[in-house]
Design an enzyme around this catalytic site. Structure first.
Site, PDB file in Angstrom:
ATOM      1  N   LYS A 146       1.117  -1.380  -0.081  1.00 17.92           N
ATOM      2  CA  LYS A 146       0.053  -0.199   0.180  1.00 17.92           C
ATOM      3  C   LYS A 146       0.610   1.130  -0.054  1.00 17.92           C
ATOM      4  O   LYS A 146       1.222   1.535   1.020  1.00 17.92           O
ATOM      5  CB  LYS A 146      -0.851   0.174   1.389  1.00 17.92           C
ATOM      6  CG  LYS A 146      -2.385   1.335   0.872  1.00 17.92           C
ATOM      7  CD  LYS A 146      -2.734   1.829   1.954  1.00 17.92           C
ATOM      8  CE  LYS A 146      -1.425   2.521   2.682  1.00 17.92           C
ATOM      9  NZ  LYS A 146      -1.910   3.894   1.497  1.00 17.92           N
ATOM     10  N   GLY A 170       2.297   4.350  13.180  1.00 13.54           N
ATOM     11  CA  GLY A 170       2.701   3.335  13.441  1.00 13.54           C
ATOM     12  C   GLY A 170       1.964   2.983  15.005  1.00 13.54           C
ATOM     13  O   GLY A 170       1.967   1.370  14.602  1.00 13.54           O
ATOM     14  N   GLU A 216       9.261   1.791  10.459  1.00 12.00           N
ATOM     15  CA  GLU A 216      10.343   2.925  10.942  1.00 12.00           C
ATOM     16  C   GLU A 216       9.471   4.391  10.865  1.00 12.00           C
ATOM     17  O   GLU A 216       8.992   4.442   9.671  1.00 12.00           O
ATOM     18  CB  GLU A 216      11.122   2.727   9.245  1.00 12.00           C
ATOM     19  CG  GLU A 216      12.211   3.731   9.368  1.00 12.00           C
ATOM     20  CD  GLU A 216      12.797   3.864   8.221  1.00 12.00           C
ATOM     21  OE1 GLU A 216      13.720   4.901   7.649  1.00 12.00           O
ATOM     22  OE2 GLU A 216      12.577   3.074   6.879  1.00 12.00           O
ATOM     23  N   CYS A 231      13.560  10.807   6.590  1.00 12.55           N
ATOM     24  CA  CYS A 231      13.951  10.572   7.845  1.00 12.55           C
ATOM     25  C   CYS A 231      15.306  10.584   9.266  1.00 12.55           C
ATOM     26  O   CYS A 231      15.231  10.827   9.564  1.00 12.55           O
ATOM     27  CB  CYS A 231      12.630   9.502   7.992  1.00 12.55           C
ATOM     28  SG  CYS A 231      14.027   8.041   7.352  1.00 12.55           S
ATOM     29  N   GLU A 291      10.018  16.443  14.934  1.00 15.23           N
ATOM     30  CA  GLU A 291      10.941  16.132  13.334  1.00 15.23           C
ATOM     31  C   GLU A 291      10.454  17.492  12.228  1.00 15.23           C
ATOM     32  O   GLU A 291       8.647  17.636  12.494  1.00 15.23           O
ATOM     33  CB  GLU A 291      10.411  14.861  13.260  1.00 15.23           C
ATOM     34  CG  GLU A 291      11.152  14.592  11.417  1.00 15.23           C
ATOM     35  CD  GLU A 291      11.029  12.868  11.409  1.00 15.23           C
ATOM     36  OE1 GLU A 291       9.775  12.464  12.114  1.00 15.23           O
ATOM     37  OE2 GLU A 291      11.875  12.761  10.523  1.00 15.23           O
TER      38      GLU A 291
END
Ligand code: ADP
Length: 483
Positions: free
Chosen positions: A232, A290, A307, A341, A438
Site C-alpha cells: 500500500k 505506526g 520505521e 527520516c 521532526e
C-alpha cells in the site's frame, strides 16, 4: 526513530540489520552533497502533461491497482486524484480502494505464496536480478515519475532509483544466503537446527518521501526469502509503486507475488491488520500510524517492522574542518527539501566554532536553488502538500516567538504553493517545538553547546528519538541513545 529492514523470515537478526541499515542511509545522504551545491538559473522545462504523456507511451504510467495479473479499479468504482506537488495539477486519477479490494489483494498474495516459496532461492534470485536490471534500464522514466508525483529534483529522483533498485540487487544476492543455525543442545540425544522459512503474506505500507526506495527496501528481502506481498503506497505517490510492479511483472515475477492497493488508508490498514493470512506488517511513516498498526497487529499476533519518526542531531565540535562540516550538514539537512527520516534536524554547534559555522553554513544554504524538480539546476523542490508547509510554518513561528534568530529564510518562497525558503535558525533552545519534534522541511535549527556532555544531553533530549547522529570534529566517546 526505529529503522528495520523487512526480512520476512521467522528469525530475522533485527538488531544487526537496524544498525547496518542506518549506516547505509547516512552514507547515501552524503552522495547528494554536490547536487545541493549546484547553482544554475531557474527555468521550467517540462510540464506535467508532457511528462505524463511520455510515461504513458513508455507503459509506465499505470493508473489502476494490481491484484494478481489484473490492473483493476476499486470495486465500487471510486477514484481519487493524484497531484503534482510543484504545480498542483492533477497527474491522473487512481482507484480509491477499501477493505474489500484489500481482501482481494490478500487472497491473491495468499494463493501465490505456495508456488513462490517453493522456488529455489536461486530461481527467486534470478527473477529479482531481472527486476533490478529493468529498474535500472528505466531509470530516467522512473526518476521522472518520482519528480512528477513527489517533487524532488530530477537528479535526486534518479539517485533514488539507483538507491531503490540497489535493494533488489542486494537481496537478489542475499536470497541464496538465508542460512540456518546449529545450536549446541543441552542433552546428548538432541540436535537443534534452526531453519529459516518465509512467514507468508506480508503487508508493506510506505510513505511518499521515497516512493520507490521504501517499497524495494521492504519487498526485496521479503520476496528473496519466499514471501508474497500486498503493497500500500502513499496515496500521494502511487505511480512509482505501480510502475515498479509493472517492471516486476515484465521481469517474470509471477502475478500475485506483488499486489498493490491504495485509497482509503485506514480501511486498507484495518483489513490488513485483521487478516489472519497476513503474517507480517512492515511500515515506514508517522509514529501515530505506526502505533495504530502495532496495536492492530497484536490482534492476530503479526510480526512487525516499523520505521517511524526521528529528530536526528548533527554535532559540530570546535576542532571540526569547517568546510567538511558545512558540506556534510548541508547534504544531510536539505536532501529532499528536508523531507527524509534521517535528515539532520537539530544542528548542535560548539561555542568556539558557532559563529563561523553559522555564517558559512547560511552562505552555503543561500546558494541552494529552489524550483520545480524538472527545472535546470533546481536542488530544492516543493514540500509535499499544504499540511507539510503549514507544519513548517508553525514550527518556525513557535521558535521565533520563543527567541530564535532567523539567519536565513523563514518564510514561504516567492514561487508560492508549497515552496518554502531554505531556512537557518539560530539561538534554538530545547523548549522550542523544532528541537523536540521532526520538522520534515527545509529548516536548519542551530543549537549552541559548550561541552561534549552537554551535546550528548541535548542530542538525547527530544520526543522523537535521535538516530543517525553525525559528529564533525572530536569523536564522541559516549554513546547517543538510539531509541
Ligand atoms: P506521513 O505523515 O509521512 O504521510 P503517515 O504515517 O500518515 O506518514 O503515512 C505513511 C503511510 O501510512 C501512507 O501510505 C499512508 O497512507 C498510510 N496510512 C495512514 N494512515 C493509516 C492507517 N490508519 N492505517 C494504515 N495505513 C495508514
Amino acid at each position: 526513530m526505529r529503522v528495520a529492514v523487512s526480512v520476512g523470515v521467522s528469525t530475522p537478526p533485527v538488531a544487526t540489520m537496524r544498525s547496518s541499515c542506518t549506516r547505509r542511509i547516512m552514507a547515501v545522504s552524503y552522495r547528494f552533497v554536490s547536487m545541493h551545491m549546484a547553482a544554475a538559473p531557474l527555468s521550467r522545462t517540462l510540464s506535467t502533461e508532457s511528462v505524463a504523456a511520455r510515461l504513458t507511451s513508455a507503459g509506465l504510467l499505470r493508473t489502476k491497482g494490481l491484484i494478481g495479473p489484473n490492473w483493476i479499479d476499486a470495486r465500487d468504482g471510486k477514484t481519487m486524484p493524484v497531484h503534482n506537488p510543484s504545480t498542483g495539477e492533477v497527474i491522473a486519477d487512481v482507484p480509491f480502494m477499501g477493505s474489500k479490494d484489500t481482501e482481494d489483494a490478500i487472497s491473491s498474495a495468499y494463493d501465490a505464496f505456495p508456488a513462490w516459496s517453493k522456488l529455489t532461492a536461486t530461481e527467486r534470485s534470478q527473477l529479482l536480478r531481472k527486476w533490478y536490471d529493468l529498474l535500472m534500464a528505466n531509470k530516467e522514466e522512473i526518476g521522472q515519475l518520482i519528480t512528477l508525483e513527489q517533487g524532488k529534483p530530477l537528479k535526486e529522483a534518479i539517485g533514488e532509483v539507483n538507491y531503490g533498485a540497489s535493494f533488489i540487487e542486494y537481496f537478489a544476492e542475499e536470497a541464496k544466503r538465508v542460512y540456518g543455525d546449529i545450536i549446541p543442545p543441552t542433552l546428548n540425544d538432541r540436535r537443534i537446527l534452526v531453519l529459516k522459512q518465509p512467514v507468508g503474506v506480508i503487508a508493506a505500507i510506505t510513505p511518499w518521501n521515497f516512493p520507490l526506495a521504501m517499497i524495494t527496501r521492504k519487498v526485496g528481502p521479503a520476496l528473496a526469502c519466499g514471501c508474497t506481498a500486498v503493497i500500500k503506497p502513499s496515496e500521494l505517490t502511487p505511480f512509482t509503486a505501480l510502475a515498479a510492479v509493472e517492471l516486476a511483472l515484465q521481469a517474470g515475477i509471477p502475478p500475485g507475488v506483488l499486489n498493490v492497493v491504495m485509497g482509503d488508508a485506514p480501511a486498507i490498514g484495518d483489513a490488513l491488520m485483521a487478516s489472519t493470512r497476513v503474517r507480517k506488517i512492515t511500515f515506514t511513516g508517522s509514529t501515530a500510524v505506526g502505533k495504530k498498526l502495532m496495536a492492530g497487529a497484536a490482534g492476530t499476533v503479526k510480526k512487525v517492522s516499523l520505521e517511524l519518526g526521528g529528530n536526528a542531531p548533527c554535532i559540530i565540535f570546535d576542532d571540526a574542518d569547517l568546510d567538511v562540516a558545512v558540506k556534510g550538514t548541508l547534504g544531510s539537512k536539505f536532501r529532499n527539501s528536508g523531507q527524509t527520516c534521517v535528515c539532520a534536524n537539530r544542528i548542535l554547534v560548539q561555542d568556539g566554532i558557532y559563529d563561523k559555522f553559522a555564517a558559512a553554513f547560511s552562505k552555503a544554504v543561500q546558494n541552494l536553488q529552489v524550483g520545480d524538480g524538472f527545472s535546470e539546476g533546481a536542488t530544492q523542490g516543493p514540500l509535499i502538500n499544504d499540511a507539510a508547509i503549514q507544519k513548517v510554518e508553525s514550527f518556525v513561528q513557535d521558535a521565533v516567538s520563543k527567541g530564535a534568530d532567523v539567519l536565513l529564510g523563514g518564510k514561504r518562497h516567492s514561487l508560492g504553493r508549497t515552496f518554502y525558503e531554505p531556512t537557518v535558525l539560530g539561538n534554538i533552545s530545547s523548549d522550542m517545538i523544532v528541537s523536540r519534534e521532526e520538522v520534515f522541511g527545509p529548516v536548519a535549527p542551530l543549537m549552541r553547546f559548550k561541552t561534549e556532555e552537554e551535546a550528548i544531553s541535548i542530542a538525547n533530549d527530544t520526543n522523537a528519538g535521535s538516530i543517525s547522529s553525525i559528529p564533525f570534529g572530536s569523536r564522541l566517546d559516549k554513546e547517543l541513545h538510539l531509541h
